[in-house]
Write an enzyme that holds these catalytic residues in place. Structure first.
Site: not given
Ligand code: GLC
Ligand code: CA
Length: 565
Positions: A231, A291
């Site tokens: 993330d 990401e």
């Protein structure tokens, strides 16, 4: 094969020769030197919204386990589950208060082990979400960090004095609105949070942080996890001198003057940390997905690492921002495909408006959804789907500010309604709550769930779901899709984008009409050495052959032709 991809292949082979294949799995490296994740179709599951097994209106791990047969039949090879760890749920799980446990709302560790075992039986791999940039403000590390300036974990986060009384250390902004600094009156310093104030940024310059975080990945690898989606990697590091970001023209969606995020994003130190994280992943033969919100293809290329020693699969999120046009896609795919990294295509996720809604023209919505599938699922590279994409699930945005659950949606209302709209319950059946729960679902299902759901679409051979199933089956069965190279065959057509995927004596010709008018196209494949190939239609929607070499496409139709020499 281009030189950079050759280098990639050799590097890939060298890294895995000594690693045995996991029990019951296909070999780790195929004859072309490809690893399992290069051929796999990944499927993102937002666990709150997938399937509710215990009737509290919120999805859970047992819910996911109960749907593994559906995923298998769809053609999914790996599921990436967004965070289900203990969390105050300020950012719906992206505020983790314990990296090595399960939030009771989603189940128990035994439920996780069951999900893992059942997935393995079906040859579906598990990918977890690793929130690297920040923890929850309730994580025991932060609670200790906040307790005093001399606490053991003080330096695990980024604490600084204000510039002057009442003034934060610098002008950095939180991407979720307001300043990126929060004042703590008891220790009289500010801490940094790129996201919500409840998500303090970890200090990755502290080796103790790195060790604790790396150990977290080991914990899950040992429990059978095949990798992580990292993330918010772009924000892992900050300038140690906390320089002010330079101003930029205009204002953002919160009405704040824009700045260039020069000193708190994409710092070079990220790459060194990723190289070390990758070494740990390699010990377990695991894959790292990123990401990665990059501004261009060369920045995306950097995330693979100069020696392909960082992320195996940094997501190409640029694709989402492109105008819907043959020309824009042709240019982008050419750039990504030749960049030397293994491409990773994604068209939607839990943070952006669903692809169905984004590309819809109000008249050909379903055709466009099928066209987008035929496009990104036939490219050379790895595809990452988002739950419900295969049904044509649309965004269901809150109708009023009071309904909003995602805090960012409250702050930016009505300019931006937050992310609830793309996170609504999976649509399993027609009727009540789309079969997601017996209770009141945490987010409402849209009226279109009556037609766009698994049961209804499974019964219709022309549904979006049926097209996805056929495409995913082809991705597994057609050597040209699995291994073939990519070659654009019509560089000037503004409406129709066409390319060949070629492997040995087979090729697939993919022809995509990105316009709302009927188009007829003809290809001279003699130049590709395919003049004498036997051809047959492998899959088509809104398209037909007219005569020997002309293909006619209805608005947004597509045609895939198989050629064998
Ligand atoms: C990532 C996640 C998003 C989350 C943010 C902060 O962008 O995808 O959902 O809010 O990081 O963790
Ligand atoms: Ca950070």
């Amino acid at each position: 094969m281009s030189l950079p991809s050759k280098i990639f292949l050799i590097a890939g082979l060298a890294g895995v020769l000594i690693l045995p294949a996991a029990r019951g799995q296909k070999p780790e490296v195929d004859a072309q030197g490809h690893r399992w994740w290069q051929h796999a179709v990944f499927y993102e599951i937002y666990p709150r919204s997938f399937a509710d097994s215990n009737g509290d209106g919120i999805g859970d791990l047992d819910g996911i386990t109960s749907k593994l047969d559906y995923l298998k039949a769809l053609g999914v090879d790996a599921i990436w589950i967004t965070p289900f760890f203990p969390s105050p749920q300020v950012d719906f799980g992206y505020d983790v208060s314990d990296y090595q446990a399960i939030d009771p709302m989603y189940g128990t560790m035994a439920d996780f082990d069951k999900l893992s075992a059942e997935s393995k039986k079906r040859n579906i791999r598990l990918i977890l979400d690793f929130v690297v940039n920040h923890t929850s403000d309730r994580h025991k590390w932060f609670l200790d960090s906040k307790s005093s300036r001399t606490a053991e974990h003080r330096d695990w986060y980024i604490w600084r004095d204000g510039k002057s009384p009442g003034q934060p250390p610098n002008n950095w902004l939180s991407t979720f609105g307001l300043s990126a600094w929060k004042y703590d009156p008891s220790t009289k310093q500010y801490y940094y949070h790129y996201f919500y104030p409840e998500q303090p940024d970890l200090n990755w310059r502290n080796p103790a942080v790195e060790k604790a975080m790396f150990d977290t990945t080991r914990f899950w690898y040992k429990r059978g996890v095949s990798g992580f989606r990292l993330d918010a990697v772009d924000t892992m590091f900050e300038d140690p001198n906390l320089k002010d970001n330079p101003p930029a023209p205009g204002t953002d969606k919160f009405g704040r003057p824009n700045t260039v995020e020069k000193y708190n994003k994409k710092l070079p130190e990220i790459h060194l940390a990723l190289q070390r994280l990758r070494k740990v992943a390699d010990e377990y033969n695991a894959v790292l997905i990123g990401e990665t919100w990059t501004s261009d293809v060369s920045q995306l290329r950097e995330y693979y690492g100069a020696h392909n020693n960082e992320l195996q699969l940094p997501m190409d999120l640029l694709l989402n921002g492109l105008p819907f046009s043959a020309d824009a896609y042709r240019k982008h795919v050419a750039a990504v495909d030749s960049s030397g990294g293994w491409p990773v295509y994604v068209i939607t996720n839990h943070d952006i408006v669903r692809s169905y809604t984004r590309y819809a023209d109000g008249k050909h919505n379903d055709e466009i959804a099928k066209l987008m599938a035929a496009f990104y699922l036939t490219l050379r590279g790895t595809a990452i789907m988002y739950y419900g994409e295969e049904l044509g699930m649309e965004n269901n945005d809150p109708k009023s500010r009071d309904e909003v659950q995602d805090p960012v949606g409250k702050l930016s209302w009505p300019t931006d309604k937050g992310r609830d709209g793309e996170r609504t319950p999976m649509q399993w059946t027609p009727g009540r709550n789309a079969g997601f729960t017996q209770a009141k679902p945490w987010l409402p299902v849209p009226p279109s769930a009556e037609t766009h759901n698994v049961v209804t679409e499974e019964a219709n051979p022309d549904s979006i779901l049926s097209v996805y199933k056929k495409l995913l089956a082809m991705r597994h069965d057609e050597p040209a899709l699995v291994e073939g190279d990519y070659r654009s065959v019509n560089n000037d057509d503004p409406n129709v984008f066409a390319y060949l995927r070629r492997f040995k004596n087979e090729a697939l010709l993919v022809v995509l009409n990105f316009s709302n008018a009927r188009q007829s196209v003809k290809f001279d494949l003699g130049a590709q050495g395919l003049a004498s190939a036997k051809t047959r239609t492998a899959l088509a929607s809104g398209a037909s052959r007219a005569g020997k070499d002309t293909i006619t496409l209805e608005p947004f139709g597509f045609h895939i032709e198989k050629m064998t020499l």
